[in-house]
Enzyme design. Structure first.
Site, PDB file in Angstrom:
ATOM      1  N   ARG A   1       0.805  -1.218   0.000  1.00 13.93           N
ATOM      2  CA  ARG A   1       0.000   0.000   0.000  1.00 13.93           C
ATOM      3  C   ARG A   1       0.843   1.276   0.000  1.00 13.93           C
ATOM      4  NH1 ARG A   1      -5.431   1.003   1.537  1.00 13.93           N
ATOM      5  NH2 ARG A   1      -5.656  -1.218   1.997  1.00 13.93           N
TER       6      ARG A   1
ATOM      7  N   GLU B   1     -25.296  -1.767 -23.754  1.00  8.28           N
ATOM      8  CA  GLU B   1     -24.961  -1.885 -25.175  1.00  8.28           C
ATOM      9  C   GLU B   1     -23.806  -2.867 -25.397  1.00  8.28           C
ATOM     10  OE1 GLU B   1     -26.197   2.801 -25.859  1.00  8.28           O
ATOM     11  OE2 GLU B   1     -24.107   2.163 -26.037  1.00  8.28           O
TER      12      GLU B   1
END
Length: 520
Positions: free
Chosen positions: A140, A161
């Protein structure tokens, strides 16, 4: 018989029956009240439980991020591109990131969770649809995060779509069994299928099954006349948009998808509590505010936040914020290394679902095979990076457009264009907004972040331009110093053109003098 003699007896009987049943009715009413009270208590307990679950998750998320280095503008060792689907991220991956990073520096494999290995030595780039929970597997403090956010209405329509487009490719097969068998065959070690990638591994098979069912129904009916040319409500050909939005799959994956992905709460999450937190937020909308606040903090901590709607400005911001830092870290490589890089990237393929040829590459892989080696040689600048990007997206869009047209031919007359989106009813648009209320707010916040970063970079570029003027002679510098920043940028190109014309005039005049001397 009088009215009095006809009715009182019946009324008295009815009253007596009522009086006899009164204790039963009282017990039933009391039971109903008790049942309602119990149900209400359970609802309160359910809400209370969900509130604790969501609050605990939000608190733990905040505590984990308190110790992260706040120097967000500095590119760290690993760049995690959190790609929210249908935001234009694949363009960034192929036309920016693959120009800047060697294929050997990618965490194997981007967009393929099954082969994910972030601890690979020299792993510098992870571009994936994985949600933020993957940060638990990354270093991190040595990881920078970037993402792109899109207007949730456009993102949901685009998701619908694209689900139809990819699923329609399978209609070349005679039946669903044949299509499913082909999908299994193309999954080889050097091929990444769309069906391997979240969320399409859920959305495409769902839509594919629906398209085959509707095609079979049309065959049974014989001749089918399509009266409405609205592709979002063409029930004979494909699943209507309204039905798609209301389906459990859409609620679990699509709605508020950006917020859940940025908070690490998708159904693809590495967090054990992700499903329960997401379920609680979907059930009790008021709890969504806790999730939204975590998502906003995540955006604040990111190296780069782009906007799909601000395409050109976003690309420029990326080049100046992220691209410039990557370029500054490049160590020039020799010709052998360049050739090796070119060949290794050319070997990567992404299969086109529905095709029997597993070696067919889609437009994105074609672009990758034409990657420039200029960045790796240390010769690329921010300006040339933008030029390369513009050329790349032109080719990419053309390739994607061709592939899309070929897919939608199989469900003609259904076709999706920018113009057809105006056919979506206003109430459906409102429905999308309501179902994606968290994404609507997150998009607003992302626009605020983008505006601030854009202004900051613009000021930095102006400051750099002013410093470059310091190299000019003092007389010219004084003239420019009296001008404001905006006027300076406006008149500087014109001044340079005038200077070039003046030098050209001197050159031509000197040449004429030499010619006249020779003639004499």
């Amino acid at each position: 018989m009088s009215t009095r003699s006809r009715f009182p007896h019946n009324i008295r009987v009815w009253n007596r029956g009522t009086m006899k049943l009164n204790p039963i009715w009282k017990l039933m009413a009391l039971g109903s009240l008790l049942l309602a009270s119990v149900i209400g208590s359970f609802a309160e307990l359910d809400f209370g439980h969900c509130e604790r679950v969501v609050n605990n998750w939000a608190d733990s998320s905040s505590s984990r991020e308190e110790h992260v280095n706040n120097d967000k503008r500095s590119l760290k060792d690993l760049l995690f591109f959190l790609h929210v689907p249908r935001t234009g991220g694949r363009t960034y991956f192929h036309c920016f990131l693959r120009k800047l990073y060697d294929s050997s520096e990618e965490c194997p494999r981007s967009y393929d969770k099954l082969h994910f290995n972030p601890r690979k030595e020299k792993c510098k780039l992870l571009a994936t649809h994985d949600d933020y929970s993957v940060m638990a597997k990354l270093p991190r403090e040595r990881t920078s995060v970037m993402t792109i956010v899109r207007d949730p209405i456009a993102r949901v329509l685009s998701t619908y779509e694209f689900s139809v487009e990819v699923a329609a490719r399978f209609l070349v097969h005679p039946n669903l069994t044949s299509a499913s068998r082909m999908s299994s065959r193309i999954r080889k070690s050097n091929v990444i299928s769309t069906l391997d990638i979240w969320p399409w591994k859920f959305l495409v098979p769902w839509m594919r099954e629906d398209l085959f069912a509707r095609r079979d129904a049309r065959k049974v009916k014989g001749v089918v006349i399509i009266e409405d040319d609205n592709p979002y409500d063409m029930e004979e050909m494909l699943m209507p948009l309204r039905k798609y939005l209301d389906a459990p799959t859409a609620h679990d994956i699509i709605h508020n998808g950006a917020t859940f992905q940025i908070t690490g709460l998708t159904n693809n999450s590495y967090l054990s509590e992700a499903h329960e937190v997401r379920h609680c937020v979907q059930k009790f909308k008021s709890l969504g505010e806790h999730v939204l606040q975590v998502a906003k903090r995540r955006l604040d901590s990111m190296l780069y936040v782009g906007l799909t709607e601000e395409h050109r400005e976003s690309a420029s911001l990326f080049a100046n914020v992220v691209g410039s830092q990557i370029l500054s870290q490049v160590v020039p490589s020799d010709a052998t290394a360049k050739t090796k890089t070119f060949r290794s990237e050319a070997s990567v393929t992404i299969s086109e679902p529905g095709s029997d040829k597993s070696n067919i590459q889609n437009g994105t892989s074609e672009v990758a095979s034409n990657i420039t080696t200029e960045a790796k040689s240390g010769n690329m600048t921010v300006k040339t990076l933008m030029e390369v990007y513009e050329g790349c997206i032109t080719h990419l869009r053309k390739s994607q457009g061709t592939r899309r047209a070929n897919s939608l031919k199989r469900i003609s007359p259904a076709n999706f264009t920018k113009g057809t989106r105006t056919r979506v009813p206003r109430e459906v648009i409102q429905q999308i907004k309501s179902l994606n209320n968290l994404d609507v707010e997150l998009f607003k916040y992302a626009k605020e972040i983008f505006a601030k970063e854009h202004e900051l970079v613009s000021k930095k570029l102006i400051s750099t331009s002013k410093r470059s003027i310091g190299d000019l002679p003092s007389e010219i510098r004084n003239v420019f110093g009296e001008m404001g920043d905006e006027k300076l940028l406006k008149w500087l190109p014109m001044a340079l053109i005038l200077l070039l014309l003046f030098l050209l005039f001197l050159f031509v005049n000197a040449r004429r003098r030499r010619t006249s001397k020779v003639k004499i």
